[in-house]
Design a protein around this motif. Structure first.
Motif, PDB file in Angstrom:
ATOM      1  N   MET A 193      -4.462  36.656 -43.612  1.00  0.00           N
ATOM      2  CA  MET A 193      -4.546  36.773 -45.060  1.00  0.00           C
ATOM      3  C   MET A 193      -5.956  36.977 -45.591  1.00  0.00           C
ATOM      4  SD  MET A 193      -1.580  37.000 -46.057  1.00  0.00           S
ATOM      5  CE  MET A 193      -2.006  37.102 -47.795  1.00  0.00           C
ATOM      6  N   GLY A 194      -6.881  37.355 -44.754  1.00  0.00           N
ATOM      7  CA  GLY A 194      -8.222  37.661 -45.241  1.00  0.00           C
ATOM      8  C   GLY A 194      -9.285  37.097 -44.325  1.00  0.00           C
ATOM      9  N   LEU A 195     -10.531  37.272 -44.722  1.00  0.00           N
ATOM     10  CA  LEU A 195     -11.648  36.798 -43.916  1.00  0.00           C
ATOM     11  C   LEU A 195     -11.541  35.289 -43.727  1.00  0.00           C
ATOM     12  CD1 LEU A 195     -14.230  37.544 -42.472  1.00  0.00           C
ATOM     13  CD2 LEU A 195     -15.449  37.292 -44.634  1.00  0.00           C
ATOM     14  N   ALA A 196     -11.508  34.853 -42.483  1.00  0.00           N
ATOM     15  CA  ALA A 196     -11.260  33.446 -42.170  1.00  0.00           C
ATOM     16  C   ALA A 196     -12.410  32.873 -41.350  1.00  0.00           C
ATOM     17  CB  ALA A 196      -9.947  33.297 -41.402  1.00  0.00           C
ATOM     18  N   ASN A 197     -12.872  31.700 -41.740  1.00  0.00           N
ATOM     19  CA  ASN A 197     -13.837  30.937 -40.965  1.00  0.00           C
ATOM     20  C   ASN A 197     -13.127  29.748 -40.329  1.00  0.00           C
ATOM     21  OD1 ASN A 197     -16.321  32.349 -41.749  1.00  0.00           O
ATOM     22  ND2 ASN A 197     -15.992  31.461 -43.772  1.00  0.00           N
ATOM     23  N   PHE A 198     -13.483  29.435 -39.083  1.00  0.00           N
ATOM     24  CA  PHE A 198     -12.909  28.266 -38.416  1.00  0.00           C
ATOM     25  C   PHE A 198     -14.040  27.372 -37.911  1.00  0.00           C
ATOM     26  CE2 PHE A 198      -9.436  31.322 -38.087  1.00  0.00           C
ATOM     27  CZ  PHE A 198      -8.372  30.542 -38.527  1.00  0.00           C
TER      28      PHE A 198
ATOM     29  N   LEU B 287     -10.856  22.937 -47.699  1.00  0.00           N
ATOM     30  CA  LEU B 287     -10.689  23.194 -46.281  1.00  0.00           C
ATOM     31  C   LEU B 287      -9.225  23.040 -45.914  1.00  0.00           C
ATOM     32  CD1 LEU B 287     -13.707  21.121 -44.913  1.00  0.00           C
ATOM     33  CD2 LEU B 287     -13.493  23.600 -44.752  1.00  0.00           C
ATOM     34  N   LEU B 288      -8.796  23.786 -44.906  1.00  0.00           N
ATOM     35  CA  LEU B 288      -7.427  23.694 -44.401  1.00  0.00           C
ATOM     36  C   LEU B 288      -7.496  23.193 -42.961  1.00  0.00           C
ATOM     37  CD1 LEU B 288      -4.497  24.320 -45.230  1.00  0.00           C
ATOM     38  CD2 LEU B 288      -4.799  26.579 -44.250  1.00  0.00           C
ATOM     39  N   TRP B 289      -6.808  22.091 -42.696  1.00  0.00           N
ATOM     40  CA  TRP B 289      -6.880  21.457 -41.373  1.00  0.00           C
ATOM     41  C   TRP B 289      -5.799  22.002 -40.449  1.00  0.00           C
ATOM     42  CZ3 TRP B 289      -9.828  18.859 -38.232  1.00  0.00           C
ATOM     43  CH2 TRP B 289      -9.290  18.081 -37.194  1.00  0.00           C
ATOM     44  N   PHE B 290      -6.210  22.433 -39.263  1.00  0.00           N
ATOM     45  CA  PHE B 290      -5.286  22.897 -38.242  1.00  0.00           C
ATOM     46  C   PHE B 290      -5.399  21.985 -37.029  1.00  0.00           C
ATOM     47  CE2 PHE B 290      -6.373  26.824 -40.580  1.00  0.00           C
ATOM     48  CZ  PHE B 290      -5.105  27.175 -41.019  1.00  0.00           C
ATOM     49  N   PRO B 291      -4.475  21.032 -36.882  1.00  0.00           N
ATOM     50  CA  PRO B 291      -4.486  20.180 -35.675  1.00  0.00           C
ATOM     51  C   PRO B 291      -4.277  21.031 -34.424  1.00  0.00           C
ATOM     52  CG  PRO B 291      -3.043  19.270 -37.368  1.00  0.00           C
ATOM     53  CD  PRO B 291      -3.394  20.672 -37.794  1.00  0.00           C
ATOM     54  N   GLU B 292      -4.584  20.444 -33.286  1.00  0.00           N
ATOM     55  CA  GLU B 292      -4.438  21.190 -32.034  1.00  0.00           C
ATOM     56  C   GLU B 292      -2.980  21.521 -31.745  1.00  0.00           C
ATOM     57  OE1 GLU B 292      -6.444  18.919 -29.049  1.00  0.00           O
ATOM     58  OE2 GLU B 292      -8.350  19.931 -29.415  1.00  0.00           O
ATOM     59  N   SER B 293      -2.041  20.673 -32.172  1.00  0.00           N
ATOM     60  CA  SER B 293      -0.619  20.964 -31.943  1.00  0.00           C
ATOM     61  C   SER B 293       0.219  20.220 -32.972  1.00  0.00           C
ATOM     62  CB  SER B 293      -0.188  20.537 -30.546  1.00  0.00           C
ATOM     63  OG  SER B 293      -0.443  19.157 -30.364  1.00  0.00           O
TER      64      SER B 293
ATOM     65  N   LEU C  15     -10.105  12.236 -42.815  1.00  0.00           N
ATOM     66  CA  LEU C  15      -9.903  13.031 -41.604  1.00  0.00           C
ATOM     67  C   LEU C  15      -8.877  12.377 -40.680  1.00  0.00           C
ATOM     68  CD1 LEU C  15     -13.530  14.100 -40.624  1.00  0.00           C
ATOM     69  CD2 LEU C  15     -11.749  15.518 -41.597  1.00  0.00           C
ATOM     70  N   PRO C  16      -7.976  13.170 -40.114  1.00  0.00           N
ATOM     71  CA  PRO C  16      -7.026  12.607 -39.139  1.00  0.00           C
ATOM     72  C   PRO C  16      -7.756  12.226 -37.858  1.00  0.00           C
ATOM     73  CG  PRO C  16      -6.803  14.989 -39.258  1.00  0.00           C
ATOM     74  CD  PRO C  16      -7.753  14.601 -40.348  1.00  0.00           C
ATOM     75  N   GLN C  17      -7.223  11.257 -37.161  1.00  0.00           N
ATOM     76  CA  GLN C  17      -7.853  10.796 -35.920  1.00  0.00           C
ATOM     77  C   GLN C  17      -7.414  11.691 -34.766  1.00  0.00           C
ATOM     78  OE1 GLN C  17      -7.094   6.599 -35.434  1.00  0.00           O
ATOM     79  NE2 GLN C  17      -8.094   6.061 -37.356  1.00  0.00           N
ATOM     80  N   ALA C  18      -7.936  12.902 -34.783  1.00  0.00           N
ATOM     81  CA  ALA C  18      -7.546  13.898 -33.779  1.00  0.00           C
ATOM     82  C   ALA C  18      -8.552  15.034 -33.792  1.00  0.00           C
ATOM     83  CB  ALA C  18      -6.146  14.435 -34.077  1.00  0.00           C
ATOM     84  N   SER C  19      -8.555  15.779 -32.694  1.00  0.00           N
ATOM     85  CA  SER C  19      -9.346  17.017 -32.659  1.00  0.00           C
ATOM     86  C   SER C  19      -8.550  18.142 -33.306  1.00  0.00           C
ATOM     87  CB  SER C  19      -9.684  17.381 -31.210  1.00  0.00           C
ATOM     88  OG  SER C  19     -10.490  16.401 -30.608  1.00  0.00           O
ATOM     89  N   GLY C  20      -9.238  19.162 -33.738  1.00  0.00           N
ATOM     90  CA  GLY C  20      -8.584  20.304 -34.367  1.00  0.00           C
ATOM     91  C   GLY C  20      -9.628  21.256 -34.903  1.00  0.00           C
ATOM     92  N   LYS C  21      -9.303  21.918 -35.974  1.00  0.00           N
ATOM     93  CA  LYS C  21     -10.292  22.792 -36.595  1.00  0.00           C
ATOM     94  C   LYS C  21      -9.986  22.919 -38.073  1.00  0.00           C
ATOM     95  CE  LYS C  21      -9.325  26.205 -33.857  1.00  0.00           C
ATOM     96  NZ  LYS C  21      -9.267  27.538 -33.180  1.00  0.00           N
ATOM     97  N   PHE C  22     -11.038  23.171 -38.831  1.00  0.00           N
ATOM     98  CA  PHE C  22     -10.892  23.463 -40.249  1.00  0.00           C
ATOM     99  C   PHE C  22     -10.941  24.970 -40.446  1.00  0.00           C
ATOM    100  CE2 PHE C  22     -12.496  19.089 -41.127  1.00  0.00           C
ATOM    101  CZ  PHE C  22     -11.445  18.684 -41.941  1.00  0.00           C
ATOM    102  N   GLY C  23     -10.145  25.446 -41.378  1.00  0.00           N
ATOM    103  CA  GLY C  23     -10.236  26.831 -41.801  1.00  0.00           C
ATOM    104  C   GLY C  23     -10.751  26.880 -43.224  1.00  0.00           C
ATOM    105  N   CYS C  24     -11.569  27.864 -43.518  1.00  0.00           N
ATOM    106  CA  CYS C  24     -12.042  28.038 -44.892  1.00  0.00           C
ATOM    107  C   CYS C  24     -12.310  29.513 -45.154  1.00  0.00           C
ATOM    108  CB  CYS C  24     -13.286  27.201 -45.172  1.00  0.00           C
ATOM    109  SG  CYS C  24     -14.782  27.729 -44.303  1.00  0.00           S
TER     110      CYS C  24
ATOM    111  N   SER D  57      -1.730  28.150 -46.001  1.00  0.00           N
ATOM    112  CA  SER D  57      -1.256  28.863 -44.807  1.00  0.00           C
ATOM    113  C   SER D  57      -0.622  27.894 -43.818  1.00  0.00           C
ATOM    114  CB  SER D  57      -2.424  29.587 -44.132  1.00  0.00           C
ATOM    115  OG  SER D  57      -2.980  30.556 -44.995  1.00  0.00           O
ATOM    116  N   ALA D  58       0.539  28.278 -43.288  1.00  0.00           N
ATOM    117  CA  ALA D  58       1.308  27.394 -42.417  1.00  0.00           C
ATOM    118  C   ALA D  58       0.662  27.207 -41.050  1.00  0.00           C
ATOM    119  CB  ALA D  58       2.724  27.933 -42.250  1.00  0.00           C
ATOM    120  N   ASN D  59      -0.092  28.198 -40.603  1.00  0.00           N
ATOM    121  CA  ASN D  59      -0.715  28.107 -39.287  1.00  0.00           C
ATOM    122  C   ASN D  59      -1.893  29.070 -39.217  1.00  0.00           C
ATOM    123  OD1 ASN D  59       0.409  30.736 -38.738  1.00  0.00           O
ATOM    124  ND2 ASN D  59       2.340  29.726 -38.191  1.00  0.00           N
TER     125      ASN D  59
END
Length: 359
Positions: free
Chosen positions: A241-246, A347-353, A270-279, A232-234
């Protein structure tokens, strides 16, 4: 078959800008789905392609033929675009038999009676309505009425089929049956299909590619079902696209911490940044002991074939499912308030920006 090209399409109704500078290419012979929430403009785009409405600006091409271009005053009529349309409400004539409903588009082609009969019976057989051709719609099930609508759209041998939420009025079992039948029809006939829906399961089941639209009518991502679901792009796409955990991740003093707690993630990549994982629920691996994040079962629901668990980890709640047989065999039957250990298969990583990337 047909290739569809939308070039910088815009459409507004009064002050409501539904589509703005949208561009998209649907390849020859593929089943392409527009997927998005209600009101995002996907049906408007389909109606523009069908010729039921005219874009405010931009061009629409079917193969190399421009069928809509307001700047040049081009607007080819729907019956001259070589397409078939199936609507959500079937729109079958209640006073006509199955045969008469299907034959209706051929009335305008000045064909002889035997040719009409041959073409109608061919599609009757194709959509599994053989023996029902003299029945009225009131004598048919919902699934059979939908097959009549499909046959009527196919009888004129279109190169392009437009399907606007055609399975919404069917019950769950019929929806599942019909989505596979539509895909089989597309394979047999080799025609291009453009399908509109807000149902993720249908889109994943029938599509060669799909486009995810947001509430503002903008395309967020185009790809195969696997690419959309797994890459997923974002967050918008991932949620839709379905039940998502963050899982929110804090990056503080060179360390990654989970949620609002003090558990550390010591993964090397892990990148050196805050963000969230999606699974997804299926990405969560539960255990009663061992290494991993420490959590607590806050809800345990027996749903027959599966156990559905809600897990709390440092103020975050996650959903996961375990097959009941696997849970019984592997000591994964948890009670509410019981401690657990959580790991992840993906896991899918979503950086803050920034753009997302697999972790």
């Amino acid at each position: 078959m047909a290739t569809i090209t939308f070039e910088n399409i815009s459409k507004a109704y009064g002050t409501n800008q539904v589509l703005q500078n949208l561009s998209l290419v649907v390849e020859d012979g593929e089943c392409f789905t527009l997927l998005g929430p209600s009101g995002c403009g996907k049906t408007v785009l389909l109606r523009l392609l069908a010729g039921f409405e005219v874009p405010d600006s931009g061009r629409i091409l079917i193969d190399d033929t421009v069928v809509a271009d307001p700047a040049k005053h081009i607007d080819i009529q729907p019956d001259q675009r070589g397409l078939g349309v199936v609507f959500q409400d079937y729109a079958v004539w209640p006073h006509m038999t199955v045969f008469e409903n299907i034959a209706y588009p051929l009335k305008f082609k000045k064909l002889d009676r035997e040719t009409v009969r041959s073409q109608v019976m061919n599609v009757v057989d194709l959509v599994n309505l053989t023996g029902l051709e003299q029945r009225l719609p009131s004598q048919l099930s919902g699934g059979q009425q939908q097959r009549v609508a499909l046959a009527r759209a196919l009888v004129a041998k279109p190169t392009l089929m437009l399907l606007d939420e055609p399975l919404n009025n069917l019950d769950a079992n019929l929806r599942e049956e019909m989505r596979f039948e539509i895909k089989e029809l597309q394979k047999k006939l080799g025609i291009t299909i453009m399908y509109v829906t807000h149902d993720q399961e249908i889109a994943l089941a029938i599509s060669d590619r799909l486009a995810i639209m947001n509430v503002d009518g903008a395309i967020q991502q185009i790809g195969t079902p696997w690419e959309i679901y797994e890459k997923s792009a974002n967050e918008t796409v991932f949620k839709f696209m379905g039940l998502a955990n963050f899982i929110p991740i804090r990056y503080e003093q060179g360390q990654h911490l989970v949620g609002n707690g003090s558990q550390l993630l010591e993964w090397q990549t892990l990148p050196q940044a805050s963000g969230k994982f999606g699974c997804r629920p299926s990405d969560i691996i539960l255990a009663k002991q061992g290494n991993g994040l420490r959590g607590k079962i806050v809800r345990a629901s027996f749903l027959g074939a599966i156990m559905d668990y809600m897990i709390e980890i440092d103020g975050i709640t996650l959903r996961t499912e375990v097959s009941t047989n696997k849970a019984l065999q592997n000591n994964l039957m948890f009670a509410e308030s019981e401690d657990c250990v959580v790991n992840f298969s993906d896991l899918l990583w979503f950086p803050e920006s920034a753009n997302s990337a697999r972790g």
